[in-house]
Design a protein around this motif. Structure first.
Motif, short mmCIF file in Angstrom:
data_model
loop_
_atom_site.label_atom_id
_atom_site.label_comp_id
_atom_site.label_asym_id
_atom_site.label_seq_id
_atom_site.Cartn_x
_atom_site.Cartn_y
_atom_site.Cartn_z
N LEU A 155 -34.37 46.69 -7.91
CA LEU A 155 -33.50 45.68 -7.22
C LEU A 155 -33.72 45.87 -5.78
CD1 LEU A 155 -31.87 43.23 -7.25
CD2 LEU A 155 -29.79 44.86 -7.49
N SER A 156 -33.58 47.21 -5.41
CA SER A 156 -33.57 47.55 -3.92
C SER A 156 -34.81 47.20 -3.26
CB SER A 156 -33.27 48.96 -3.91
OG SER A 156 -32.15 49.50 -4.31
N VAL A 191 -35.03 43.30 -3.07
CA VAL A 191 -34.10 42.68 -2.15
C VAL A 191 -34.75 43.12 -0.64
CG1 VAL A 191 -31.98 42.93 -0.59
CG2 VAL A 191 -31.95 43.10 -3.30
N GLN A 192 -35.45 44.04 -0.53
CA GLN A 192 -36.36 44.14 0.60
C GLN A 192 -37.44 43.20 0.94
OE1 GLN A 192 -37.66 48.16 0.78
NE2 GLN A 192 -35.41 48.98 0.43
N TRP A 248 -37.56 40.22 -0.71
CA TRP A 248 -36.87 38.76 -0.63
C TRP A 248 -36.59 38.21 0.82
CZ3 TRP A 248 -32.51 37.70 -5.07
CH2 TRP A 248 -32.23 36.39 -5.02
N MET A 249 -36.19 39.04 1.66
CA MET A 249 -35.99 38.69 2.79
C MET A 249 -37.11 38.03 3.61
SD MET A 249 -34.84 40.62 6.38
CE MET A 249 -36.49 41.05 6.79
N SER A 281 -24.25 44.79 -8.28
CA SER A 281 -25.10 45.14 -9.26
C SER A 281 -24.97 46.38 -9.81
CB SER A 281 -26.69 44.99 -8.69
OG SER A 281 -26.72 46.03 -7.84
N ALA A 335 -27.30 40.14 0.71
CA ALA A 335 -27.95 41.48 0.36
C ALA A 335 -27.02 42.52 -0.09
CB ALA A 335 -28.90 42.00 1.39
N LEU A 386 -25.01 41.47 -3.20
CA LEU A 386 -25.89 41.65 -4.46
C LEU A 386 -26.10 42.99 -4.72
CD1 LEU A 386 -27.91 40.73 -6.52
CD2 LEU A 386 -29.66 40.36 -4.79
N ASN A 387 -26.36 43.84 -3.78
CA ASN A 387 -26.51 45.28 -4.09
C ASN A 387 -25.28 46.07 -4.59
OD1 ASN A 387 -29.10 45.68 -3.47
ND2 ASN A 387 -28.91 45.76 -1.26
N TRP A 433 -27.92 36.82 5.71
CA TRP A 433 -28.84 37.52 4.83
C TRP A 433 -28.02 38.80 4.55
CZ3 TRP A 433 -32.42 37.41 1.26
CH2 TRP A 433 -32.79 38.73 0.94
N ALA A 474 -25.14 35.49 -5.06
CA ALA A 474 -25.01 36.97 -4.95
C ALA A 474 -24.13 37.57 -6.04
CB ALA A 474 -24.18 37.40 -3.77
#
Length: 284
Positions: free
Chosen positions: A199-200, A203-204, A206-207, A104, A97, A100-101, A93, A178
């Protein structure tokens, strides 16, 4: 200039939005390696503990999960030791993450470079995804140490099987997802900056929609389980745990869905990325 003269450099528009000049990217392989090295060197630069953070982050996260989800919430780990179960999900994960971050922000963080010199823009997000493989390799080493401890010194029900050989494929799909999501969001944030904050937050959340802290088998509602399986990351997490630990749900169809999702996402991301890269300097 005579007709027999040959051009040394030819500048022309791309034939289509989906086209990728792999030969041109290969010609800039030295720049690609430089970006990879830059990302690795700048990680935790001017910090006290430096690369030790590669170990501290997953260890502290695992301990927190053990206290909150294992101790307080009493969420099942399919009979596996909690450190091993949580660490297996955390390693994959965090790679997704972080990749992706970082991808982006490709256009925003590299606007000064993009505005001064030409090179294939895809080199930057590709280098980011590649450099994060170093972090993943280190954290996977930590996971293997914990895995070896439970295999050798305890009687924990850990049963690795032949599906562990799919691990490189899983990492490849994870990297593609990603990269696809990253370049798509990177293209959109050139005009809509608030998407960076969105997005931040995504992502939080999404986990928790991915079987990282819980096994997919704990979901008994068919409709909710179908919704969870629509998450392309679910089959990756489950397949890795199934191959390494012997628990989880494995399905070729589910894994094929994740791979197909990655291909479609990459195609969409490249289309948007190729379109935005021609005019992004006017909006950044």
């Amino acid at each position: 200039m005579s007709q027999s003269s040959e051009w040394t450099t030819e500048i022309k528009p791309k034939s289509s939005l989906l086209s990728i000049d792999f030969r041109e990217i290969w010609q800039y392989r030295d720049l690609y390696r430089m970006f990879v090295k830059r990302d690795i060197v700048t990680w935790y630069k001017q910090t006290i503990l430096g690369p030790l953070w590669f170990f501290i982050q997953p260890i502290m996260t695992t301990i927190m999960f053990m206290v909150v989800f294992g101790g307080i919430a009493k969420i099942s780990t399919d009979g596996l030791p909690q450190p091993l179960f949580y660490l297996a999900g955390i390693c994959l994960w965090q790679y997704f993450a972080e990749s992706l971050n970082q991808t982006s922000k490709t256009f925003i963080d590299n606007a000064n470079v993009f505005g001064k010199v030409y090179f294939p823009r895809l080199v930057v997000p590709m280098a980011t995804v590649t450099s994060n493989l170093v972090r993943l390799a280190i954290q996977m080493g930590l996971f293997l140490l914990v895995f070896g401890y439970y295999m050798i010194f305890t009687s924990a029900p850990v049963h690795p099987n032949i599906y562990v050989l799919l691990t490189p494929v899983l990492i490849l799909i994870l990297a593609g997802l990603a990269l696809g999501f990253g370049i798509l969001f990177s293209s959109l944030t050139t005009k809509y900056r608030d998407l960076t904050f969105l997005l931040s937050f995504i992502v939080q959340l999404w986990m928790y929609a991915t079987p990282v802290i819980y096994p997919l088998s704990t979901i008994t509602d068919p409709r909710l389980k179908m919704l969870m399986q629509a998450n392309p990351l679910s089959s990756i997490m489950e397949t890795f745990k199934f191959g390494m630990l012997g628990v989880g749900e494995f399905s070729w169809a589910a894994l094929g869905y994740s791979a197909g999702f990655m291909i479609v996402l990459l195609a969409l991301g490249i289309i948007v990325f190729n379109r935005i890269q021609k005019t992004f300097m006017d909006t950044v």
